[in-house]
Design a protein around this motif. Sequence first.
Motif, PDB file in Angstrom:
ATOM      1  N   ASN A 141       0.817  -1.215   0.000  1.00  0.00           N
ATOM      2  CA  ASN A 141       0.000   0.000   0.000  1.00  0.00           C
ATOM      3  C   ASN A 141       0.852   1.267   0.000  1.00  0.00           C
ATOM      4  N   HIS A 142       2.014   1.203   0.643  1.00  0.00           N
ATOM      5  CA  HIS A 142       2.866   2.391   0.730  1.00  0.00           C
ATOM      6  C   HIS A 142       3.464   2.780  -0.630  1.00  0.00           C
ATOM      7  N   LEU A 143       3.336   1.901  -1.620  1.00  0.00           N
ATOM      8  CA  LEU A 143       3.884   2.175  -2.947  1.00  0.00           C
ATOM      9  C   LEU A 143       2.862   2.847  -3.866  1.00  0.00           C
ATOM     10  N   ALA A 144       1.601   2.832  -3.487  1.00  0.00           N
ATOM     11  CA  ALA A 144       0.549   3.367  -4.348  1.00  0.00           C
ATOM     12  C   ALA A 144       0.618   4.898  -4.397  1.00  0.00           C
ATOM     13  N   PRO A 145       0.474   5.490  -5.579  1.00  0.00           N
ATOM     14  CA  PRO A 145       0.521   6.959  -5.677  1.00  0.00           C
ATOM     15  C   PRO A 145      -0.635   7.643  -4.955  1.00  0.00           C
ATOM     16  N   ASP A 146      -1.755   6.937  -4.780  1.00  0.00           N
ATOM     17  CA  ASP A 146      -2.905   7.526  -4.089  1.00  0.00           C
ATOM     18  C   ASP A 146      -3.030   7.005  -2.653  1.00  0.00           C
TER      19      ASP A 146
END
Length: 209
Positions: A141-146
């Motif tokens: 999740n920490h990699l998602a742009p949003d």
Amino acid sequence: MENWEKRAVLMPATPLGLCEDKMADAMATALAAIEQREGERRGWDKPARLFTVHLADLDARSIELRIVPARLWGAQVRNPADAIGHTAQRLPAVPTAVEHRSYADAPVAGIAAMFEGWGRPADREPTEYEQRSNAQGRRVNHLAPDRIESRLVYAVDINQVEFYVRRCRGQQPHVLSTAQRDQTTVGTGLVPLGLGRIAHALREGHPAF
């Protein structure tokens, strides 16, 4: 437990009214107050914390917390969810039926974990990559742009009622409990299952750490 760091948190004058059961509603109200005092007021980017919650008198205006030292549950070397799961795996499974017990008649009212994490927007379905990663137990999740930063408080009381407080950064908290009408599931995975085992061990007077 007697030598653990203790904190007192003031209980709001008005209960949340989230649950019909007065004990569960007192716990939900207490956890919202704990997130506000120990989380929001102290600020972000804090380490994960695990603590026992003591509510001997439901009419009392004070909640007592006892902070579990990080070394006792591995929080200094593991992701909080993994640390809770690792701590709980050596404890007995919770019986299918747990006799309802008053907070005042038990060593603790419950166990709670507070930590920060990243999530995706509630109105967006996970991507194929996120689905595969989740299935493999990988956190992405920490990699998602949003991505959305949030503070989480998971708790389980001595009667195996689950509670969940989530505050997205810059927003008001959202509180849920399995004691709510038509609310049977709050969370899944290592954290609620692990906290359930720890709560039951503490309720029965068994060493959990």
